[in-house]
Design an enzyme around this catalytic site. Structure first.
Site, PDB file in Angstrom:
ATOM      1  N   ASN A 180      34.464 -55.487  15.605  1.00 40.42           N
ATOM      2  CA  ASN A 180      33.611 -55.343  14.427  1.00 40.42           C
ATOM      3  C   ASN A 180      34.000 -56.352  13.353  1.00 40.42           C
ATOM      4  O   ASN A 180      34.760 -56.038  12.441  1.00 40.42           O
ATOM      5  CB  ASN A 180      33.759 -53.926  13.863  1.00 40.42           C
ATOM      6  CG  ASN A 180      32.431 -53.230  13.724  1.00 40.42           C
ATOM      7  OD1 ASN A 180      31.430 -53.866  13.437  1.00 40.42           O
ATOM      8  ND2 ASN A 180      32.427 -51.925  13.926  1.00 40.42           N
ATOM      9  N   TYR A 202      33.331 -41.105  12.930  1.00 40.64           N
ATOM     10  CA  TYR A 202      32.711 -42.223  13.635  1.00 40.64           C
ATOM     11  C   TYR A 202      33.763 -43.186  14.170  1.00 40.64           C
ATOM     12  O   TYR A 202      34.689 -43.589  13.448  1.00 40.64           O
ATOM     13  CB  TYR A 202      31.754 -42.994  12.708  1.00 40.64           C
ATOM     14  CG  TYR A 202      31.132 -44.200  13.385  1.00 40.64           C
ATOM     15  CD1 TYR A 202      30.171 -44.026  14.378  1.00 40.64           C
ATOM     16  CD2 TYR A 202      31.527 -45.485  13.072  1.00 40.64           C
ATOM     17  CE1 TYR A 202      29.620 -45.112  15.032  1.00 40.64           C
ATOM     18  CE2 TYR A 202      30.985 -46.590  13.718  1.00 40.64           C
ATOM     19  CZ  TYR A 202      30.021 -46.391  14.693  1.00 40.64           C
ATOM     20  OH  TYR A 202      29.483 -47.464  15.346  1.00 40.64           O
ATOM     21  N   GLY A 254      27.010 -46.819  17.319  1.00 45.68           N
ATOM     22  CA  GLY A 254      25.644 -47.266  17.068  1.00 45.68           C
ATOM     23  C   GLY A 254      24.678 -46.104  17.110  1.00 45.68           C
ATOM     24  O   GLY A 254      24.868 -45.072  16.447  1.00 45.68           O
ATOM     25  N   ARG A 275      20.170 -96.784  -3.553  1.00 41.00           N
ATOM     26  CA  ARG A 275      20.377 -96.469  -4.958  1.00 41.00           C
ATOM     27  C   ARG A 275      20.721 -94.998  -5.194  1.00 41.00           C
ATOM     28  O   ARG A 275      21.485 -94.665  -6.109  1.00 41.00           O
ATOM     29  CB  ARG A 275      19.106 -96.831  -5.733  1.00 41.00           C
ATOM     30  CG  ARG A 275      19.250 -96.714  -7.226  1.00 41.00           C
ATOM     31  CD  ARG A 275      18.039 -97.121  -8.037  1.00 41.00           C
ATOM     32  NE  ARG A 275      16.846 -97.426  -7.298  1.00 41.00           N
ATOM     33  CZ  ARG A 275      15.615 -97.052  -7.678  1.00 41.00           C
ATOM     34  NH1 ARG A 275      15.471 -96.330  -8.767  1.00 41.00           N
ATOM     35  NH2 ARG A 275      14.554 -97.394  -6.969  1.00 41.00           N
ATOM     36  N   HIS A 331      30.424 -54.015  25.931  1.00 35.24           N
ATOM     37  CA  HIS A 331      30.040 -55.015  24.930  1.00 35.24           C
ATOM     38  C   HIS A 331      30.421 -56.437  25.341  1.00 35.24           C
ATOM     39  O   HIS A 331      29.939 -57.397  24.738  1.00 35.24           O
ATOM     40  CB  HIS A 331      30.666 -54.672  23.575  1.00 35.24           C
ATOM     41  CG  HIS A 331      29.973 -53.547  22.869  1.00 35.24           C
ATOM     42  ND1 HIS A 331      29.752 -52.326  23.448  1.00 35.24           N
ATOM     43  CD2 HIS A 331      29.429 -53.472  21.614  1.00 35.24           C
ATOM     44  CE1 HIS A 331      29.121 -51.540  22.592  1.00 35.24           C
ATOM     45  NE2 HIS A 331      28.903 -52.210  21.481  1.00 35.24           N
TER      46      HIS A 331
END
Length: 545
Positions: A225, A83, A90, A320, A113
Protein backbone atom coordinates in the site's frame (compact mmCIF):
# COMPACT_ATOMS: atom_id res chain seq x y z
CA UNK A 1 23.66 12.20 -13.06
CA UNK A 2 23.09 15.71 -11.82
CA UNK A 3 24.39 19.08 -12.81
CA UNK A 4 28.02 19.78 -12.00
CA UNK A 5 28.95 22.87 -10.06
CA UNK A 6 31.79 24.44 -8.17
CA UNK A 7 31.19 23.54 -4.54
CA UNK A 8 33.06 26.66 -3.44
CA UNK A 9 30.64 28.94 -5.28
CA UNK A 10 28.15 30.73 -3.06
CA UNK A 11 24.51 31.00 -4.17
CA UNK A 12 24.06 33.85 -6.61
CA UNK A 13 21.23 36.36 -6.56
CA UNK A 14 18.80 36.03 -9.44
CA UNK A 15 16.11 38.31 -10.78
CA UNK A 16 14.54 40.59 -8.18
CA UNK A 17 16.79 39.20 -5.46
CA UNK A 18 15.71 35.59 -6.01
CA UNK A 19 18.22 33.02 -4.78
CA UNK A 20 19.02 30.74 -7.68
CA UNK A 21 18.98 26.98 -7.01
CA UNK A 22 22.27 25.19 -6.55
CA UNK A 23 22.90 21.98 -8.48
CA UNK A 24 24.19 18.69 -7.05
CA UNK A 25 27.51 17.15 -7.99
CA UNK A 26 26.95 13.49 -8.94
CA UNK A 27 30.08 12.50 -7.06
CA UNK A 28 28.41 13.71 -3.85
CA UNK A 29 25.94 10.80 -3.85
CA UNK A 30 26.17 8.72 -0.66
CA UNK A 31 27.49 5.17 -0.69
CA UNK A 32 25.62 4.17 2.46
CA UNK A 33 22.13 5.21 3.58
CA UNK A 34 20.90 4.89 7.16
CA UNK A 35 17.13 4.55 7.55
CA UNK A 36 16.06 6.07 10.83
CA UNK A 37 12.54 7.20 10.00
CA UNK A 38 13.53 10.68 8.83
CA UNK A 39 12.78 11.53 5.20
CA UNK A 40 15.05 10.23 2.49
CA UNK A 41 16.39 12.66 -0.10
CA UNK A 42 16.20 12.33 -3.87
CA UNK A 43 19.96 11.83 -3.89
CA UNK A 44 19.74 8.95 -1.41
CA UNK A 45 17.07 7.27 -3.51
CA UNK A 46 19.23 7.60 -6.63
CA UNK A 47 22.30 6.34 -4.79
CA UNK A 48 20.59 3.13 -3.67
CA UNK A 49 18.48 2.57 -6.78
CA UNK A 50 21.01 3.34 -9.49
CA UNK A 51 24.43 3.05 -7.89
CA UNK A 52 23.95 0.22 -5.39
CA UNK A 53 24.53 2.18 -2.18
CA UNK A 54 24.02 -0.02 0.87
CA UNK A 55 21.27 0.51 3.44
CA UNK A 56 21.15 0.15 7.21
CA UNK A 57 18.20 0.39 9.60
CA UNK A 58 18.86 2.45 12.71
CA UNK A 59 18.05 0.91 16.08
CA UNK A 60 15.65 3.78 16.87
CA UNK A 61 13.58 2.85 13.84
CA UNK A 62 13.49 -0.81 14.86
CA UNK A 63 12.32 0.20 18.34
CA UNK A 64 9.48 2.25 16.83
CA UNK A 65 8.47 -0.72 14.70
CA UNK A 66 8.40 -2.98 17.75
CA UNK A 67 6.17 -0.51 19.58
CA UNK A 68 3.66 -0.16 16.76
CA UNK A 69 3.68 -3.92 16.14
CA UNK A 70 2.40 -4.44 19.66
CA UNK A 71 -0.68 -2.39 18.74
CA UNK A 72 -1.41 -4.65 15.76
CA UNK A 73 -0.94 -7.82 17.78
CA UNK A 74 -3.44 -6.60 20.36
CA UNK A 75 -5.97 -5.97 17.59
CA UNK A 76 -5.32 -9.37 16.03
CA UNK A 77 -6.97 -10.98 19.05
CA UNK A 78 -9.82 -8.48 19.25
CA UNK A 79 -13.35 -9.71 18.53
CA UNK A 80 -14.11 -6.38 16.81
CA UNK A 81 -13.19 -6.43 13.07
CA UNK A 82 -10.24 -4.25 12.04
CA UNK A 83 -9.52 -3.58 8.37
CA UNK A 84 -6.44 -5.37 7.07
CA UNK A 85 -5.97 -7.25 10.34
CA UNK A 86 -9.12 -9.31 10.68
CA UNK A 87 -11.08 -8.42 7.52
CA UNK A 88 -10.78 -8.90 3.79
CA UNK A 89 -9.53 -6.16 1.50
CA UNK A 90 -11.05 -3.59 -0.84
CA UNK A 91 -14.59 -4.58 -1.78
CA UNK A 92 -14.20 -7.61 0.54
CA UNK A 93 -13.54 -5.47 3.61
CA UNK A 94 -16.78 -6.53 5.32
CA UNK A 95 -15.73 -10.18 5.49
CA UNK A 96 -14.57 -11.03 9.02
CA UNK A 97 -11.60 -13.42 8.95
CA UNK A 98 -11.23 -16.04 11.74
CA UNK A 99 -8.06 -15.86 13.83
CA UNK A 100 -6.59 -19.09 12.47
CA UNK A 101 -6.83 -17.81 8.86
CA UNK A 102 -5.31 -14.34 9.31
CA UNK A 103 -1.74 -15.25 8.41
CA UNK A 104 -3.02 -17.03 5.31
CA UNK A 105 -5.00 -13.86 4.53
CA UNK A 106 -1.76 -11.90 4.16
CA UNK A 107 -0.09 -14.55 2.01
CA UNK A 108 -3.15 -14.79 -0.23
CA UNK A 109 -3.19 -11.01 -0.58
CA UNK A 110 0.39 -10.88 -1.85
CA UNK A 111 0.04 -13.85 -4.17
CA UNK A 112 -3.19 -12.60 -5.74
CA UNK A 113 -1.92 -9.04 -6.14
CA UNK A 114 1.34 -10.14 -7.79
CA UNK A 115 -0.54 -10.05 -11.08
CA UNK A 116 1.67 -7.82 -13.20
CA UNK A 117 2.09 -8.32 -16.91
CA UNK A 118 4.22 -7.04 -19.76
CA UNK A 119 7.86 -6.11 -20.06
CA UNK A 120 10.19 -6.30 -17.09
CA UNK A 121 10.71 -3.02 -15.26
CA UNK A 122 14.25 -1.62 -14.97
CA UNK A 123 16.38 -2.68 -12.00
CA UNK A 124 16.84 0.89 -10.76
CA UNK A 125 13.07 1.38 -10.63
CA UNK A 126 12.52 -1.81 -8.63
CA UNK A 127 15.33 -0.94 -6.20
CA UNK A 128 13.77 2.50 -5.67
CA UNK A 129 10.43 0.80 -5.06
CA UNK A 130 11.98 -1.56 -2.50
CA UNK A 131 13.81 1.24 -0.71
CA UNK A 132 10.81 3.55 -0.46
CA UNK A 133 8.54 0.81 0.91
CA UNK A 134 11.25 0.05 3.46
CA UNK A 135 11.44 3.74 4.34
CA UNK A 136 7.74 3.72 5.20
CA UNK A 137 8.04 0.50 7.22
CA UNK A 138 10.72 2.01 9.47
CA UNK A 139 8.54 5.00 10.37
CA UNK A 140 6.62 2.69 12.69
CA UNK A 141 3.26 3.68 11.22
CA UNK A 142 2.52 0.41 9.39
CA UNK A 143 2.63 -2.09 12.25
CA UNK A 144 5.08 -4.32 10.37
CA UNK A 145 7.64 -6.29 12.38
CA UNK A 146 11.35 -5.40 12.45
CA UNK A 147 12.19 -8.71 10.74
CA UNK A 148 10.17 -7.60 7.72
CA UNK A 149 12.19 -4.43 7.38
CA UNK A 150 15.45 -6.32 7.88
CA UNK A 151 14.51 -8.73 5.07
CA UNK A 152 13.93 -5.88 2.64
CA UNK A 153 17.23 -4.24 3.61
CA UNK A 154 19.08 -7.53 3.23
CA UNK A 155 17.65 -8.05 -0.27
CA UNK A 156 18.74 -4.56 -1.32
CA UNK A 157 22.25 -5.08 0.05
CA UNK A 158 22.52 -8.48 -1.62
CA UNK A 159 21.48 -7.06 -4.98
CA UNK A 160 18.35 -9.23 -5.17
CA UNK A 161 15.90 -7.43 -7.42
CA UNK A 162 12.39 -8.88 -7.81
CA UNK A 163 11.04 -9.14 -11.35
CA UNK A 164 8.33 -6.47 -11.67
CA UNK A 165 6.23 -5.98 -14.77
CA UNK A 166 5.17 -2.90 -16.74
CA UNK A 167 1.43 -3.23 -16.13
CA UNK A 168 -0.52 -3.78 -12.93
CA UNK A 169 -0.72 -0.47 -11.09
CA UNK A 170 -3.56 2.05 -11.30
CA UNK A 171 -1.72 4.32 -8.86
CA UNK A 172 -4.39 4.52 -6.20
CA UNK A 173 -4.35 1.94 -3.37
CA UNK A 174 -0.61 1.90 -3.72
CA UNK A 175 1.34 0.58 -6.69
CA UNK A 176 -0.29 -2.71 -5.82
CA UNK A 177 0.99 -5.25 -8.34
CA UNK A 178 4.58 -3.92 -8.49
CA UNK A 179 4.84 -3.87 -4.70
CA UNK A 180 3.23 -7.31 -4.44
CA UNK A 181 5.91 -8.78 -6.72
CA UNK A 182 8.55 -7.42 -4.34
CA UNK A 183 6.76 -8.83 -1.30
CA UNK A 184 6.34 -12.17 -3.06
CA UNK A 185 10.09 -12.39 -3.63
CA UNK A 186 10.73 -11.61 0.03
CA UNK A 187 8.52 -14.63 0.82
CA UNK A 188 10.78 -16.77 -1.40
CA UNK A 189 8.32 -17.01 -4.26
CA UNK A 190 8.41 -15.71 -7.82
CA UNK A 191 11.42 -14.63 -9.83
CA UNK A 192 14.26 -12.20 -9.14
CA UNK A 193 17.36 -10.82 -10.80
CA UNK A 194 20.81 -11.11 -9.30
CA UNK A 195 23.12 -9.22 -11.58
CA UNK A 196 22.27 -10.23 -15.14
CA UNK A 197 20.74 -13.57 -14.12
CA UNK A 198 17.05 -14.30 -13.53
CA UNK A 199 16.51 -17.05 -10.95
CA UNK A 200 13.91 -18.29 -8.46
CA UNK A 201 13.51 -16.04 -5.45
CA UNK A 202 13.92 -18.97 -3.07
CA UNK A 203 17.31 -19.81 -4.55
CA UNK A 204 18.48 -16.18 -4.45
CA UNK A 205 17.50 -15.80 -0.80
CA UNK A 206 19.21 -19.06 0.10
CA UNK A 207 22.39 -18.07 -1.72
CA UNK A 208 22.44 -14.78 0.22
CA UNK A 209 21.65 -16.43 3.56
CA UNK A 210 18.31 -14.63 3.89
CA UNK A 211 15.38 -16.45 5.51
CA UNK A 212 12.17 -16.19 3.45
CA UNK A 213 9.68 -13.86 5.11
CA UNK A 214 6.67 -15.45 6.83
CA UNK A 215 4.01 -12.76 6.95
CA UNK A 216 2.06 -11.93 10.09
CA UNK A 217 -1.20 -10.00 10.51
CA UNK A 218 -1.47 -6.84 8.40
CA UNK A 219 2.00 -7.20 6.91
CA UNK A 220 0.91 -8.17 3.41
CA UNK A 221 -1.18 -5.03 3.28
CA UNK A 222 1.66 -2.92 4.68
CA UNK A 223 3.97 -4.17 1.93
CA UNK A 224 1.75 -3.23 -1.02
CA UNK A 225 0.00 0.00 0.00
CA UNK A 226 2.14 2.91 -1.20
CA UNK A 227 3.08 5.28 -4.01
CA UNK A 228 6.62 3.91 -3.96
CA UNK A 229 6.89 2.95 -7.62
CA UNK A 230 5.72 6.24 -9.04
CA UNK A 231 7.67 8.18 -6.40
CA UNK A 232 10.86 6.25 -7.13
CA UNK A 233 10.56 7.02 -10.82
CA UNK A 234 9.84 10.68 -10.00
CA UNK A 235 13.04 10.88 -7.92
CA UNK A 236 15.12 9.37 -10.72
CA UNK A 237 13.56 11.74 -13.27
CA UNK A 238 14.16 14.80 -11.09
CA UNK A 239 17.80 13.85 -10.74
CA UNK A 240 18.24 13.37 -14.48
CA UNK A 241 16.25 16.43 -15.53
CA UNK A 242 18.41 18.75 -13.42
CA UNK A 243 21.37 17.70 -15.55
CA UNK A 244 19.39 17.90 -18.78
CA UNK A 245 18.14 21.42 -18.03
CA UNK A 246 21.71 22.64 -17.70
CA UNK A 247 22.58 20.71 -20.87
CA UNK A 248 19.75 22.52 -22.67
CA UNK A 249 21.33 25.86 -21.72
CA UNK A 250 24.67 24.63 -23.04
CA UNK A 251 23.12 23.40 -26.29
CA UNK A 252 21.23 26.66 -26.80
CA UNK A 253 24.42 28.65 -26.22
CA UNK A 254 26.22 26.59 -28.83
CA UNK A 255 23.41 27.26 -31.28
CA UNK A 256 23.15 30.99 -30.60
CA UNK A 257 26.88 31.34 -31.14
CA UNK A 258 27.17 29.13 -34.24
CA UNK A 259 24.08 30.74 -35.84
CA UNK A 260 25.60 34.22 -35.30
CA UNK A 261 22.82 35.14 -32.90
CA UNK A 262 22.78 37.80 -30.22
CA UNK A 263 23.33 37.40 -26.51
CA UNK A 264 21.81 40.84 -25.78
CA UNK A 265 18.38 39.42 -24.78
CA UNK A 266 20.03 37.44 -22.00
CA UNK A 267 21.25 40.57 -20.18
CA UNK A 268 20.66 40.45 -16.44
CA UNK A 269 18.63 43.68 -16.28
CA UNK A 270 16.31 42.51 -19.07
CA UNK A 271 15.76 39.13 -17.48
CA UNK A 272 15.06 40.78 -14.10
CA UNK A 273 12.02 42.51 -15.59
CA UNK A 274 10.29 39.13 -15.37
CA UNK A 275 11.46 37.67 -12.05
CA UNK A 276 11.08 33.93 -12.54
CA UNK A 277 14.00 32.17 -10.81
CA UNK A 278 14.37 29.48 -13.48
CA UNK A 279 14.61 32.08 -16.23
CA UNK A 280 17.28 33.93 -14.27
CA UNK A 281 19.29 30.72 -13.84
CA UNK A 282 19.17 29.78 -17.53
CA UNK A 283 20.03 33.29 -18.70
CA UNK A 284 22.95 33.39 -16.26
CA UNK A 285 24.26 30.12 -17.69
CA UNK A 286 24.00 31.38 -21.25
CA UNK A 287 25.73 34.68 -20.47
CA UNK A 288 28.59 32.83 -18.85
CA UNK A 289 28.92 30.33 -21.69
CA UNK A 290 28.93 33.01 -24.39
CA UNK A 291 31.16 35.51 -22.60
CA UNK A 292 34.18 36.67 -24.56
CA UNK A 293 33.30 34.84 -27.76
CA UNK A 294 35.40 35.98 -30.75
CA UNK A 295 32.75 34.49 -33.01
CA UNK A 296 30.02 36.64 -31.50
CA UNK A 297 32.30 39.69 -31.55
CA UNK A 298 32.74 39.20 -35.30
CA UNK A 299 29.21 40.37 -36.06
CA UNK A 300 29.07 43.29 -33.66
CA UNK A 301 29.40 46.94 -34.75
CA UNK A 302 29.96 50.06 -32.72
CA UNK A 303 26.80 51.96 -31.81
CA UNK A 304 26.56 55.76 -31.63
CA UNK A 305 28.12 55.70 -28.16
CA UNK A 306 31.04 53.63 -29.36
CA UNK A 307 29.87 50.40 -27.68
CA UNK A 308 29.81 47.08 -29.55
CA UNK A 309 26.27 46.06 -30.49
CA UNK A 310 25.08 42.98 -32.33
CA UNK A 311 23.82 43.63 -35.84
CA UNK A 312 21.11 40.97 -35.37
CA UNK A 313 18.14 42.99 -34.14
CA UNK A 314 15.89 40.07 -33.22
CA UNK A 315 16.70 36.37 -33.39
CA UNK A 316 14.11 33.63 -33.84
CA UNK A 317 12.25 32.64 -30.71
CA UNK A 318 14.08 29.30 -30.38
CA UNK A 319 17.27 31.33 -29.80
CA UNK A 320 16.05 34.52 -28.16
CA UNK A 321 13.49 32.92 -25.82
CA UNK A 322 15.59 29.97 -24.67
CA UNK A 323 15.92 31.26 -21.06
CA UNK A 324 12.18 31.78 -20.83
CA UNK A 325 11.32 28.24 -21.95
CA UNK A 326 14.20 26.53 -20.19
CA UNK A 327 13.46 28.60 -17.09
CA UNK A 328 9.79 27.61 -17.05
CA UNK A 329 10.90 23.98 -17.16
CA UNK A 330 13.28 24.65 -14.26
CA UNK A 331 10.49 26.14 -12.16
CA UNK A 332 8.25 23.18 -12.99
CA UNK A 333 11.02 20.84 -11.91
CA UNK A 334 11.43 22.72 -8.64
CA UNK A 335 7.71 22.29 -7.97
CA UNK A 336 8.00 18.58 -8.70
CA UNK A 337 10.95 18.35 -6.31
CA UNK A 338 8.87 20.03 -3.60
CA UNK A 339 6.13 17.45 -4.07
CA UNK A 340 8.68 14.63 -4.07
CA UNK A 341 10.14 15.96 -0.82
CA UNK A 342 6.73 15.92 0.82
CA UNK A 343 6.06 12.41 -0.41
CA UNK A 344 9.45 11.24 0.82
CA UNK A 345 8.46 12.57 4.25
CA UNK A 346 5.21 10.57 4.19
CA UNK A 347 4.28 7.28 5.83
CA UNK A 348 1.76 5.78 3.43
CA UNK A 349 -0.28 2.76 4.39
CA UNK A 350 -3.92 1.90 5.05
CA UNK A 351 -4.74 1.50 7.81
CA UNK A 352 -1.95 3.30 9.66
CA UNK A 353 -0.82 3.11 13.25
CA UNK A 354 -0.86 6.65 14.62
CA UNK A 355 1.64 8.01 17.10
CA UNK A 356 -0.88 7.65 19.93
CA UNK A 357 -1.59 4.01 19.09
CA UNK A 358 -4.78 4.27 17.06
CA UNK A 359 -5.25 2.22 13.90
CA UNK A 360 -7.10 4.32 11.34
CA UNK A 361 -8.20 3.92 7.74
CA UNK A 362 -7.30 6.82 5.45
CA UNK A 363 -6.83 7.84 1.82
CA UNK A 364 -3.18 8.85 1.82
CA UNK A 365 -2.33 6.07 -0.63
CA UNK A 366 -3.99 7.94 -3.51
CA UNK A 367 -1.31 8.92 -6.03
CA UNK A 368 -2.76 12.22 -7.31
CA UNK A 369 -0.05 14.55 -5.89
CA UNK A 370 2.71 12.53 -7.53
CA UNK A 371 0.74 11.77 -10.69
CA UNK A 372 0.15 15.45 -11.45
CA UNK A 373 3.81 16.45 -11.31
CA UNK A 374 4.86 13.42 -13.35
CA UNK A 375 2.58 14.74 -16.08
CA UNK A 376 3.85 18.31 -15.65
CA UNK A 377 7.42 17.12 -16.19
CA UNK A 378 6.48 15.20 -19.34
CA UNK A 379 5.01 18.42 -20.73
CA UNK A 380 8.16 20.38 -19.89
CA UNK A 381 10.41 17.70 -21.42
CA UNK A 382 8.41 17.75 -24.64
CA UNK A 383 8.63 21.52 -24.91
CA UNK A 384 12.37 21.65 -24.21
CA UNK A 385 12.93 19.04 -26.91
CA UNK A 386 10.66 20.86 -29.33
CA UNK A 387 12.66 24.08 -28.98
CA UNK A 388 15.96 22.20 -29.27
CA UNK A 389 14.86 20.51 -32.50
CA UNK A 390 13.93 23.89 -33.98
CA UNK A 391 17.45 25.17 -33.31
CA UNK A 392 18.91 22.06 -34.94
CA UNK A 393 16.71 22.59 -37.99
CA UNK A 394 17.93 26.18 -38.45
CA UNK A 395 21.47 24.97 -38.97
CA UNK A 396 20.45 22.92 -42.00
CA UNK A 397 18.49 25.53 -43.97
CA UNK A 398 20.58 27.90 -46.12
CA UNK A 399 17.83 30.51 -45.81
CA UNK A 400 18.33 30.66 -42.03
CA UNK A 401 21.82 29.37 -41.15
CA UNK A 402 23.81 32.54 -41.84
CA UNK A 403 26.07 31.31 -44.62
CA UNK A 404 26.64 27.70 -43.68
CA UNK A 405 26.42 24.96 -46.35
CA UNK A 406 23.08 23.21 -46.86
CA UNK A 407 22.54 20.57 -44.17
CA UNK A 408 26.11 21.27 -43.01
CA UNK A 409 27.12 18.85 -45.75
CA UNK A 410 30.68 18.54 -47.03
CA UNK A 411 29.49 18.61 -50.65
CA UNK A 412 25.73 19.33 -50.65
CA UNK A 413 23.98 17.09 -53.13
CA UNK A 414 26.62 14.42 -52.97
CA UNK A 415 26.52 14.53 -49.17
CA UNK A 416 23.41 14.90 -47.00
CA UNK A 417 25.21 16.05 -43.85
CA UNK A 418 22.87 16.19 -40.85
CA UNK A 419 19.64 16.08 -42.85
CA UNK A 420 18.41 12.84 -41.33
CA UNK A 421 19.76 13.57 -37.87
CA UNK A 422 17.14 16.30 -37.79
CA UNK A 423 14.52 13.77 -38.91
CA UNK A 424 15.49 11.64 -35.93
CA UNK A 425 15.11 14.59 -33.56
CA UNK A 426 11.77 15.50 -35.14
CA UNK A 427 10.50 11.95 -34.78
CA UNK A 428 11.45 11.91 -31.10
CA UNK A 429 9.79 15.29 -30.52
CA UNK A 430 6.59 14.02 -32.09
CA UNK A 431 6.68 11.05 -29.73
CA UNK A 432 7.33 13.31 -26.74
CA UNK A 433 4.29 15.38 -27.62
CA UNK A 434 2.17 12.24 -27.49
CA UNK A 435 3.77 11.27 -24.18
CA UNK A 436 2.90 14.73 -22.82
CA UNK A 437 -0.80 13.84 -22.89
CA UNK A 438 -1.52 13.52 -19.14
CA UNK A 439 -2.17 10.14 -17.59
CA UNK A 440 -3.59 11.67 -14.42
CA UNK A 441 -6.77 12.92 -16.09
CA UNK A 442 -7.80 9.33 -16.67
CA UNK A 443 -9.46 7.14 -14.08
CA UNK A 444 -10.83 3.64 -14.41
CA UNK A 445 -12.82 2.07 -11.55
CA UNK A 446 -11.73 -1.19 -9.95
CA UNK A 447 -12.44 -3.56 -7.04
CA UNK A 448 -16.20 -3.69 -7.62
CA UNK A 449 -16.39 0.14 -7.52
CA UNK A 450 -14.76 0.38 -4.08
CA UNK A 451 -11.74 1.95 -5.75
CA UNK A 452 -13.80 4.15 -8.06
CA UNK A 453 -11.21 6.86 -8.70
CA UNK A 454 -7.53 6.19 -9.41
CA UNK A 455 -4.52 8.38 -10.22
CA UNK A 456 -2.75 6.43 -13.00
CA UNK A 457 0.49 7.77 -11.50
CA UNK A 458 2.44 4.62 -12.35
CA UNK A 459 1.51 5.08 -16.02
CA UNK A 460 2.57 8.74 -15.83
CA UNK A 461 5.93 7.70 -14.37
CA UNK A 462 6.50 5.07 -17.03
CA UNK A 463 5.95 7.53 -19.86
CA UNK A 464 8.08 10.19 -18.14
CA UNK A 465 11.04 7.80 -18.22
CA UNK A 466 10.63 7.57 -21.98
CA UNK A 467 10.32 11.36 -22.17
CA UNK A 468 13.57 11.88 -20.29
CA UNK A 469 15.35 9.48 -22.65
CA UNK A 470 13.91 11.28 -25.69
CA UNK A 471 14.94 14.70 -24.41
CA UNK A 472 18.48 13.38 -23.85
CA UNK A 473 18.68 12.29 -27.49
CA UNK A 474 17.24 15.48 -28.96
CA UNK A 475 19.69 17.62 -26.99
CA UNK A 476 22.55 15.36 -28.10
CA UNK A 477 21.62 15.89 -31.75
CA UNK A 478 21.60 19.66 -31.23
CA UNK A 479 25.02 19.53 -29.56
CA UNK A 480 26.38 17.34 -32.37
CA UNK A 481 24.99 19.68 -35.03
CA UNK A 482 26.04 22.91 -33.35
CA UNK A 483 29.62 21.76 -32.81
CA UNK A 484 29.84 20.81 -36.49
CA UNK A 485 28.63 24.30 -37.37
CA UNK A 486 31.28 25.85 -35.13
CA UNK A 487 33.93 23.99 -37.14
CA UNK A 488 32.59 25.66 -40.28
CA UNK A 489 32.98 29.20 -38.89
CA UNK A 490 36.22 31.12 -39.29
CA UNK A 491 36.28 32.67 -35.81
CA UNK A 492 36.88 30.90 -32.52
CA UNK A 493 34.03 30.20 -30.08
CA UNK A 494 33.83 31.22 -26.42
CA UNK A 495 35.76 29.32 -23.77
CA UNK A 496 32.73 27.42 -22.49
CA UNK A 497 31.37 26.39 -25.87
CA UNK A 498 34.89 25.57 -27.09
CA UNK A 499 35.29 23.15 -24.18
CA UNK A 500 32.07 21.38 -25.17
CA UNK A 501 33.22 21.32 -28.81
CA UNK A 502 36.47 19.67 -27.75
CA UNK A 503 34.64 17.08 -25.64
CA UNK A 504 32.50 16.15 -28.64
CA UNK A 505 35.54 16.00 -30.92
CA UNK A 506 37.14 13.55 -28.51
CA UNK A 507 34.48 10.99 -29.50
CA UNK A 508 33.24 12.21 -32.91
CA UNK A 509 35.37 13.54 -35.83
CA UNK A 510 34.70 16.92 -37.39
CA UNK A 511 33.15 17.86 -40.75
CA UNK A 512 33.89 15.78 -43.82
CA UNK A 513 32.20 13.52 -46.32
CA UNK A 514 29.17 11.61 -45.09
CA UNK A 515 29.85 8.89 -42.53
CA UNK A 516 27.76 6.32 -40.70
CA UNK A 517 25.96 8.79 -38.44
CA UNK A 518 24.05 6.64 -35.93
CA UNK A 519 27.13 5.70 -33.85
CA UNK A 520 28.18 9.35 -33.70
CA UNK A 521 24.76 10.34 -32.37
CA UNK A 522 25.01 7.61 -29.72
CA UNK A 523 28.47 8.79 -28.67
CA UNK A 524 27.10 12.26 -27.98
CA UNK A 525 24.00 10.82 -26.30
CA UNK A 526 26.48 9.19 -23.94
CA UNK A 527 28.19 12.52 -23.27
CA UNK A 528 24.86 14.16 -22.47
CA UNK A 529 23.52 11.30 -20.35
CA UNK A 530 26.81 10.91 -18.49
CA UNK A 531 27.06 14.61 -17.69
CA UNK A 532 30.28 15.17 -19.66
CA UNK A 533 28.77 17.97 -21.75
CA UNK A 534 27.91 19.96 -18.64
CA UNK A 535 31.21 19.00 -16.99
CA UNK A 536 33.20 20.29 -19.96
CA UNK A 537 31.34 23.59 -19.98
CA UNK A 538 31.56 24.08 -16.21
CA UNK A 539 35.23 23.17 -16.25
CA UNK A 540 35.85 26.13 -18.56
CA UNK A 541 33.54 28.78 -17.09
CA UNK A 542 32.90 27.69 -13.50
CA UNK A 543 29.56 27.17 -11.80
CA UNK A 544 26.50 26.51 -13.93
CA UNK A 545 23.00 26.29 -12.50
Amino acid sequence: MSTLHDAATTPAAGAAGTTLPQAQDPHDLPRHVVLDGTPLTVEQVVAVARHGASVEIHERALARMTQSRAVIEDLAHDTVPHYGVSTGFGALARRHIPTEMRAQLQVSLVRSHAAGSGAEVETEVVRALQLLRLATLVTGHTGARPVTARTYAAMLNAGITPVVHEYGSLGCSGDLAPLAHVALAAMGEGRVRVGAHEIDAAQALADAGIEPLVLAEKEGLALINGTDGMLGMLCLAIHDLRRLLTTADVAASLSVEALLGSDAPFAEDLVALRPHPGQAASASNMRRLLAGSPLMASHRELDDAGNPACTRVQDAYSLRCAPQVHGAARDTLDHAATVAGRELASAIDNPVVTSDGRVESNGNFHGAPVAYVLDFLAIAAADLASMSERRTDRFLDVARNEGLPAFLAHDPGVDSGHMIAQYTAAGIVSELKRLAAPASVDSIPSSAMQEDHVSMGWAGARKLRRSVDGLTRVLAIEVLTATRALDLRAEAPAAGTAAVHDAVRAVVPGPGPDRYLAPEIEHVVGLVAGGQVVAAAAGAVGHLY
